[in-house]
Enzyme design. Structure first.
Site, PDB file in Angstrom:
ATOM      1  N   ASP A 267     -22.884 -78.191 -64.278  1.00 24.55           N
ATOM      2  CA  ASP A 267     -24.255 -78.650 -64.050  1.00 24.55           C
ATOM      3  C   ASP A 267     -24.329 -80.036 -63.435  1.00 24.55           C
ATOM      4  OD1 ASP A 267     -25.363 -76.299 -65.021  1.00 24.55           O
ATOM      5  OD2 ASP A 267     -25.499 -77.044 -67.074  1.00 24.55           O
ATOM      6  N   ALA A 268     -23.348 -80.365 -62.592  1.00 21.53           N
ATOM      7  CA  ALA A 268     -23.311 -81.707 -61.993  1.00 21.53           C
ATOM      8  C   ALA A 268     -23.179 -81.658 -60.475  1.00 21.53           C
ATOM      9  CB  ALA A 268     -22.170 -82.524 -62.591  1.00 21.53           C
TER      10      ALA A 268
END
Length: 323
Positions: A267-268
């Site tokens: 999620d980056a």
């Protein structure tokens, strides 16, 4: 013929002078010869120097093209030129192959890291596969938009680690349109990545429509193309299961959704689109979840459209320029 397939068994980096031949919905224009003019898009990323805009404009105008919009961005702390241009042209005067050659010469002239052309009326659509787990609100939304011609892609398959019965709405919708559904159950030790790679090798990019599995670095490297993900905008405060319930119980006043490219860090990846909406004490858990899911659907669609319309360019290591 039943095309439902059930298989139940135990970068987003720079592109050097490659020309995409995938389509978004063509646009008709009322001026000139409406039967001959078509719509083109060109994006460019190169080291900044004097004269780039002039040369891009000259390239299009010298072939009888007309620029409709032009966006340019040069970061203050980075000597990199970004641009996106939309234009009309007559393919009888400027054939598609010659257009590739002309922009290729420009990319060589300016040592471009990225030079991509799209011609909606001539080029085929992007081919995508959609991966989904149990929650299917994003998938259903994508399928309905695709069915109504409002999503500029061809959906080649849907892959899921969650079984759906033959009478499920999603399954009936997929069967009606001849889109195969592959059920690949996963475990902690078996992510089914080899099978997934075999199913998606001929796609142009992947869409994770609430697919709750984390791809390995080996998978990302082997696939080698962009993957767009959607998740709720409640991270990092509310992790794990039932994030909406956690946020509701905490009394948050703002919820959101984020669509981003998948990277090796969970999620980056570089963000493509984000949306937010206010909630109040008058919302119950059901309305809270409904608002969150609606945001996820809208945010994912916006990200896919932006990507297909060549609006998204890599910026620095973990950022994007979105025109």
């Amino acid at each position: 013929m039943n095309l439902l397939c059930r298989l139940v068994s135990p970068n987003f980096g720079p592109q050097v002078c490659k020309y995409s031949k995938r389509s978004l919905k063509s646009v008709k224009f009322p001026f000139g010869s409406s039967n001959s003019l078509v719509h083109g898009i060109h994006v460019f990323r190169c080291p900044d120097e004097v004269g780039i805009v002039a040369k891009l404009s000259e390239c299009i105008a010298s072939r009888g093209g007309n620029i409709l919009t032009a966006d340019v961005f040069v970061p203050q702390d980075n000597n990199v030129f970004y641009s996106r241009s939309e234009f009309t042209f007559d393919p009888a005067i400027w054939p598609r192959g010659e257009m590739d050659e002309d922009f290729f010469k420009l990319s060589k002239m300016f040592n471009a890291m990225k030079s991509v052309i799209r011609v909606p009326e001539i080029d085929p659509k992007y081919k995508i596969a959609v991966l989904v787990s149990k929650q299917d609100h994003c998938l259903v939304d994508l399928l309905h938009r695709w069915q109504n011609g409002r999503l500029p892609v061809d959906i080649t398959s849907v892959i899921s680690n969650h079984d759906r019965g033959p009478d499920a709405h999603v399954i009936r919708l997929l069967e009606r349109h001849g889109i195969p559904y592959y059920y690949l159950p996963t475990t902690m030790g078996k992510k089914r990545e080899v099978e997934i790679l075999e199913l998606v090798h001929d796609t142009d990019f992947l869409v994770l429509a609430r697919y709750m599995q984390v791809f390995s670095a080996e998978f990302l490297k082997s696939y080698g193309k962009d993957i767009i993900n959607i998740h709720h905008g409640l991270l990092p405060s509310f992790k794990g299961g039932s994030p909406s319930k956690q946020a509701f119980e905490a009394g948050v006043k703002l919820i959101g959704a984020t669509s981003h490219f998948v990277s090796e860090v969970l999620d980056a990846g570089p963000i493509i689109e984000q949306m937010v909406e206010r909630v109040t004490h008058r919302d119950n858990l059901q309305s809270f979840i409904q608002k969150s899911e609606d945001l996820e659907k809208q945010c994912l669609v916006k990200a896919i459209k932006s990507y297909c319309e060549l609006r998204v360019l890599p910026y620095e290591k973990d950022k994007t320029v979105v025109f």
